[in-house]
Structure formats: C-alpha cells, structure tokens
Write an enzyme that holds these catalytic residues in place. Structure first.
Site, PDB file in Angstrom:
ATOM      1  N   ASP A 222       0.928  -1.004   0.150  1.00 39.73           N
ATOM      2  CA  ASP A 222      -0.114   0.143   0.098  1.00 39.73           C
ATOM      3  C   ASP A 222       1.031   1.271   0.006  1.00 39.73           C
ATOM      4  O   ASP A 222       1.770   1.333   1.018  1.00 39.73           O
ATOM      5  CB  ASP A 222      -0.828  -0.169   1.233  1.00 39.73           C
TER       6      ASP A 222
ATOM      7  N   GLU B 238      -1.197  -1.253  -5.876  1.00 39.70           N
ATOM      8  CA  GLU B 238      -2.408  -0.474  -6.392  1.00 39.70           C
ATOM      9  C   GLU B 238      -1.972   0.502  -7.637  1.00 39.70           C
ATOM     10  O   GLU B 238      -1.020   1.095  -7.344  1.00 39.70           O
ATOM     11  CB  GLU B 238      -2.913   0.091  -5.343  1.00 39.70           C
TER      12      GLU B 238
ATOM     13  N   ASP C 196      -3.128   1.744   6.843  1.00 36.02           N
ATOM     14  CA  ASP C 196      -2.378   1.309   5.728  1.00 36.02           C
ATOM     15  C   ASP C 196      -2.128  -0.198   5.744  1.00 36.02           C
ATOM     16  O   ASP C 196      -2.142  -0.835   4.628  1.00 36.02           O
ATOM     17  CB  ASP C 196      -0.890   2.064   5.876  1.00 36.02           C
TER      18      ASP C 196
END
Length: 428
Positions: A198, A295, A376
């Site tokens: 992340d 991501e 997170d």
C-alpha cells in the site's frame, strides 16, 4: 530482455569540445528534418521519406558552404537523429489515432542549443569499442575515460552519450540480459511469501515537510512499514537558497550559468539518492517475495493536488516501474490492482465495506466484527487479496500470469576501477 546500463564519463577538455560539436550537429540535422516535414505539411505535399532526408540533409548538406562542418562528426549520429525524427512523428500520429497507449504525444518541436540535456547515439556501424585499457573509443572524439561500477552481461549493441542538466556525461549501453544468469542471482521463488504493498502519504508527512518524522511511504501486507526518506524535503532549504541566487543573476551571463549549474547539481543529487533508494527497495522486495501486488495509483492526478510536491518526492511511478521490470527479469509475479478497488474501506478480516474515511483517520474499528485495523496495513492486505495472491483454504497459492517487463534499467554512476574493466568489457 533488453536493458540499459549507464556509467559516468570523464572526458578531457578536448573531448568535451568534440562532444559539444557532435551534440550541435545532431541537433541541427534533427531541426532540419522537422522543418522539412513541416514545410511539406504546409504545402500539402507528401512527407519526404527517410532516404530523401538523408540525401538532402546529410550527404548534400556536407557539400554546401553553410553545412560543411557536418563532416567533422560521425555520420552515424546524424543518421540516428533522422531516425529520432521518424520515431517522434510515428508516435505523434499513433497518439492521434488512439493506437498508442499512455498520455497523448504532441508534434515534434525544434531542439534548442540551450536545452539542459543533450544526447547522441552510436550504433555498431560507428565502430565504437571499449579498449583494453577500459576506455570508450568513440569515432572523431577519442578514448573517453569510463567509471566502471559493474560488469556488462553481454556485448552492447549501441551506446548513447548523454550530457545532463548538471553538466555530467554518461554512457548508456544497450545490452541483452542472460535469463539463466538472472534467475541464478535470485533465490528460488518456491516457498517465498507473496506481498501486497500500500503506497500512500499521511497528511502530516505531506504538509509539515521535514518535521514529520517516521511516516511510512509504503506498508507491506506483513505489517512492515517503510519510512519515507523525503529527499526533496530535506534538500529544500539548500535548493531554495540556490534558486534565489539564480533569479538575481543577469540573463546570458557567466555568473548566471554558474548559478544554474549549482541548482541543477542540487536537483541531480536528490534524484540520484531517490533512484538509489528505489533500486535497493525494489530489489529487496523482489528477492524476498514470489509475487508482488500493488495498487494502480493515478500519480498524475495526485500530483495536481495540494500534496503534489510530496507525491513527486515519493517517486511512486519510478518505484513501480522498477518493481515491474525486475519481476519480469527475475521470474517473479507482478500484479496491479485497479485504482477504484476500495482497499481502505473494506475490513480484511470479515470483508465488510465500512465506507470512506478521511485521511487523518489512521486506525479504525470494523463495525461488524470489531477488529481494530491500522489503515495502511489493512489496505496492504486488501491489495494482496484483490490481486488473488492470498492463500486459499487448501493452502494453494494463486499465481496470475506473468506481465511484460520494462525494457530499461537505470544504471549506477559508479566508481573508478582503473584497468580492471579490461577483461570485463572488451568488445574486440
């Protein structure tokens, strides 16, 4: 896989003059080719072919009084300048048709001699080589000293000589990597864990510059937090002073050029430190994982917000590009999760979507199962699950297909190694 290995060059005074002459000649041929294409467009005529441009702008131009100095440099770099124009127009037309991926590309523009970055390219036809003494022999330039820092995996097919904004010279070699040697450099992927990453910024980190300490730039699905070095923020005070001095200098003066070099060298140090950090971190993640999930962030959109400076300082795009091509090179799996996946809103334990949360909320409790999550860490675990890398009920690892790797590798500036490069890089 084709890669680029870059090494620092130390040309002498005469060689610097010869390189400047070569940069100028290649730039003139490039501009003449763009002018010829634009003239044909205005007149409604067919675009001249590469052969016609080569004959008119190189062969015949050398015989004219105004372009005789083109014969003072290697003809290969002039031909490569014409190929660069053809490639630029090809990309432009493909972008207009929508057949080219990525951001839209504009029409080729004229190059200026005041551009900070200059480059010329030598192919095998130029008969350049690496001498027994470890120097780079370039036609009509001479033997240039190279700071070798590592071995080339194969004989280079071409070399590009670059002068950056800070006045440094680099040689960028195009080489073909050995797949077997690459796989031998990394441990066997079997038994290694998969990891979700992340990427993000906390609000204090983005707005309080250097005063925000211990803020992570990336959080792994196993709970590991990687602190942000904030290279630009740490050098901001020094760069601000150098930029202020530059703004006070008279244009086109020698003092202004000295001040410009000082600013450029400061930014080059920041970029080099960030690139080295990304290389070390990406290599560590690839070495210790069999699959990596990230991501797909909209970096350009985030850079237009009030967090833009911190987004650029983090260098997410460069880091993800390194992860992708290293995964392809070393036989690892790299997966991108869609940017609209609600990784920060879903509980990684029960899977209930709990809704969006402001950026200042760093921990939250799931309303369904009551689990307290670190924002997170929970997002990193959701990224891993969304990519299909989580372990199933039968303990089988889900592995997606391999993705194409990036066809470049940023090189190291290197250190002096003397004559030890003789046995490594001889292309005789």
């Amino acid at each position: 896989m084709q890669l680029r290995y870059a090494f620092r060059l130390d040309p002498g005074p005469g060689q610097r003059v010869a390189l400047a002459r070569a940069f100028g000649c290649a730039r003139v041929v490039y501009n003449d080719a763009v002018a010829a294409r634009e003239r044909a467009r205005r007149e409604g005529a067919a675009f001249p072919s590469a052969a016609v441009l080569s004959k008119r702008l190189i062969t015949e131009a050398k015989q004219s009084p105004g372009r005789q100095w083109l014969s003072e440099v290697s003809a290969v770099i002039l031909q490569q300048a014409l190929r660069d124009v053809e490639r630029a127009y090809t990309n432009f037309f493909a972008s207009l048709k929508g057949s080219r991926q990525g951001a839209r590309v504009g029409a080729p523009r004229f190059k200026s001699k005041r551009d900070a970055r200059q480059a010329i390219r030598f192919t095998a036809n130029a008969r350049w080589k690496i001498t027994e003494a470890g120097r780079l022999l370039l036609p009509k330039i001479g033997e240039v000293k190279v700071r070798w820092s590592r071995r080339l995996p194969s004989v280079p097919s071409s070399v590009t000589v670059i002068r950056d904004a800070a006045g440094r010279f680099f040689a960028s070699f195009v080489v073909e990597s050995d797949p077997d040697a690459d796989l031998a450099r990394m441990p066997d992927a079997d038994g290694l864990p998969s990891v979700g990453i992340d990427l993000g910024l906390t609000l204090p980190q983005a707005l309080n510059s250097v005063r925000a300490g211990g803020t992570p730039i990336a959080v792994l699905s196993d709970g590991t937090k990687i602190d942000s070095p904030r290279f630009l923020r740490r050098a901001e005070k020094k760069l601000k002073k150098a930029q202020r001095e530059l703004s006070r200098k008279q244009k086109r003066s020698n003092n202004r050029e000295k001040a410009r070099l000082k600013v450029a060298r400061g930014h080059a140090q920041v970029a080099d430190a960030r690139r080295e950090f990304h290389h070390q971190l990406s290599t560590q993640l690839i070495r210790e994982s069999q699959a990596v999930a990230v991501e797909d962030l909209a970096v350009k959109a985030l850079a237009r917000t009030r967090l833009g400076k911190s987004v650029h300082d983090a260098g997410w795009a460069q880091f993800l590009a390194m992860l992708e091509y290293k995964a392809g090179r070393y036989g690892r799996v790299f997966v991108k999760v869609g940017r609209f996946e609600p990784t920060s809103q879903v509980c990684s334990v029960c899977g209930v979507k709990d809704g969006p949360k402001p950026l200042h909320v760093r921990t939250w409790a799931c309303t369904h199962c009551g689990t307290v999550h670190d924002r997170d860490h929970n997002a990193a675990k959701n990224v891993k699950q969304a990519a299909g890398l989580a372990v199933t009920a039968c303990r089988a690892q889900v592995r997606p297909e391999l993705v194409p790797a990036q066809r470049e590798e940023a090189g190291s500036h290197g250190i002096h190694t003397g004559t030890r490069a003789v046995q490594r890089h001889s292309t005789r």
